[in-house]
Design an enzyme around this catalytic site. Structure first.
Site, PDB file in Angstrom:
ATOM      1  N   SER A  94       3.458   2.125  -4.743  1.00 54.93           N
ATOM      2  CA  SER A  94       2.843   1.601  -3.527  1.00 54.93           C
ATOM      3  C   SER A  94       3.146   0.108  -3.441  1.00 54.93           C
ATOM      4  O   SER A  94       3.768  -0.460  -4.330  1.00 54.93           O
ATOM      5  CB  SER A  94       1.320   1.809  -3.563  1.00 54.93           C
ATOM      6  OG  SER A  94       0.751   1.066  -4.639  1.00 54.93           O
ATOM      7  N   LYS A  95       2.697  -0.526  -2.368  1.00 59.69           N
ATOM      8  CA  LYS A  95       2.992  -1.954  -2.194  1.00 59.69           C
ATOM      9  C   LYS A  95       2.406  -2.800  -3.331  1.00 59.69           C
ATOM     10  O   LYS A  95       3.000  -3.780  -3.753  1.00 59.69           O
ATOM     11  CB  LYS A  95       2.466  -2.438  -0.838  1.00 59.69           C
ATOM     12  CG  LYS A  95       3.344  -1.997   0.316  1.00 59.69           C
ATOM     13  CD  LYS A  95       2.947  -2.659   1.611  1.00 59.69           C
ATOM     14  CE  LYS A  95       3.894  -2.250   2.745  1.00 59.69           C
ATOM     15  NZ  LYS A  95       3.540  -2.874   4.028  1.00 59.69           N
TER      16      LYS A  95
END
Length: 470
Positions: A245-246
């Site tokens: 994920s980010k």
């Protein structure tokens, strides 16, 4: 080098619906490494058939990201959207040879098909109702989709260079759509036709495409073409094993550039995500090209770790040529200063670089640590520096300034004067050097203080000391 007669041709084929993310960058790198290591070609294709979601900005971001990473491609960029006539031409061939058929199932029928299969616990694919039906029974006003007449029995087998031999029973795969009712080609059709026409010999991509490979192999066979060699590489997860994920690092390549990572360091790190050469952690691109094989790519998901990338980048910064590092760091320094460096300031940066690069893990850190060399007087002290400059310390700085005014202005001469001053005051060197550092850099940490004084020059250094003296 490739021992086969046919030269290796790989491709990177991103969809321009967003930035070049880190997983895509690694896929591009592995394709580039394999092609270059085998003396072959590495091609770039933009899969922009989804016109609503594709954008020129995303295309530019992909091209810029690849260029920044140093992953040069051969020939012109191929845009998939410009090849739709060719895709449709191959569907006509399949229809003529009986390997495809027109399907008049309505969206409502397809929905009912899925719901019925779900309720009965069956596979939720298309049930083949138009596969052998007389087209004369076609309802009026329904534009047909064209489906592949895939085999119903036997199995499709792929010898994958990473996953090994993988197989699927053909009755597990339904007749996939090749052309939609509006005449637009599907992803599956476009990819196969483009890979064939571009002469792609090896398809290296994420293992989330493994199921697509079975369908694409069936299409290759229906067209009478030789399928490419497949190599499905494991996906990248976060350090906790969860999907990337980010917060883990699922960012665009331009974000890594802006965070101050060097392209060579990021290439090195991406190589190690899923591929390895013994215990080697730090290696050049030339070594990667010498060592890279698809057989050495692991099957397990790789784990992205910012800390490891940072440490590796620090190694690359320390080993970088000073002049090259100045050019890399300059945009970050000038952005933070809000102005361009003067010629004499660039000379100062060149001289200071050996000391600055020893502590920095990113170009952003390097730029931050270099700013004190170029700030206008009087410097704004940070909190730790201000705490070091008490009233007594400021009085001492005033005395030290007078002594330094007559010093020989090089590292040895400056150190001798400050040591003699400390001895005279019966103080440890650190008790003098720390306030001195705070006065000339406005920070509590910096490269060696005598080196800093020499680089600043006599006039600037003494003026900074005068600014903090009582």
């Amino acid at each position: 080098m490739n021992s086969d007669k046919q030269p290796v041709v790989t491709r990177f084929a991103p969809s321009p619906t967003g930035f070049l993310h880190i997983g895509g960058a690694r896929t591009a790198l592995f394709n580039w490494l394999y092609a270059r290591s085998q003396g072959g070609k590495y091609l770039l294709r933009i899969e922009d058939t989804d016109r609503k979601r594709s954008s020129d900005a995303a295309i530019q971001a992909i091209l810029d990201g690849l260029k920044w990473l140093g992953l040069d491609w051969d020939g012109e960029v191929v845009f998939q959207s410009g090849r739709q006539a060719r895709h449709a031409e191959m569907v006509e061939k399949l229809l003529e040879e009986g390997n495809a058929y027109r399907c008049y199932a309505t969206p409502e029928e397809l929905k009912e098909m899925r719901e019925s299969a779900r309720a009965q616990g069956r596979r939720q694919g298309y049930d083949g109702r138009w596969r052998d039906r007389d087209p004369a029974e076609a309802p009026e006003g329904v534009a047909p989709a064209i489906r592949l007449r895939s085999p119903n029995d036997g199995e499709t087998v792929i010898t994958d260079q990473v996953q090994g031999t993988v197989r699927v029973a053909n009755d597990e795969l339904d007749d996939m759509i090749l052309l939609r009712g509006d005449g637009t080609p599907t992803y599956m059709l476009s990819v196969v036709v483009d890979d064939h026409d571009m002469g792609i010999t090896h398809v290296i991509r994420g293992d989330d495409h493994l199921t697509n490979a079975f369908r694409q192999t069936q299409l290759y066979q229906a067209l009478g073409w030789q399928p490419p060699v497949f190599a499905h590489i494991p996906l990248i997860h976060g350090p906790d094993g969860a999907k990337l994920s980010k917060r883990h690092g699922a960012l665009g390549v331009e974000a890594y550039r802006d965070m101050g990572y060097l392209p060579a360091a990021l290439r090195n790190y991406l190589c190690r995500l899923g591929w390895g050469h013994g215990d080697d952690e730090v290696f050049s691109t030339a070594q990667a090209l010498e060592w890279f094989t698809l057989e050495a790519v692991g099957k397990a998901p790789a784990r992205f770790d910012f800390k490891k990338l940072e440490n590796l980048n620090g190694i690359y910064i320390r080993e970088s040529d000073d002049a090259a590092l100045v050019e890399n760091a300059l945009p970050f320094i000038e952005e933070k200063l809000g102005r361009a460096l003067e010629t004499d300031e660039r000379t100062r940066l060149n001289t200071a670089m050996p000391g600055l690069k020893e502590r920095a893990k990113t170009l952003v850190e390097l730029a931050e640590s270099a700013l004190f060399y170029f700030r206008e007087r009087p410097l704004e002290l940070n909190e730790k520096a201000a705490n070091l400059l008490t009233g007594d310390a400021r009085a001492m700085i005033g005395q030290l300034r007078d002594v330094l005014a007559d010093a020989t202005w090089d590292v040895d001469g400056l150190e001798a004067v400050v040591r003699a001053f400390a001895d005279e005051k019966e103080m440890k060197l650190g008790k003098v050097a720390q306030p001195l550092r705070a006065a000339v850099t406005a920070r509590a940490t910096s490269p060696g203080i005598f080196e800093v004084l020499e680089i600043l020059g006599r006039d600037e250094a003494l003026a900074r000391l005068q600014d903090v003296a009582p």
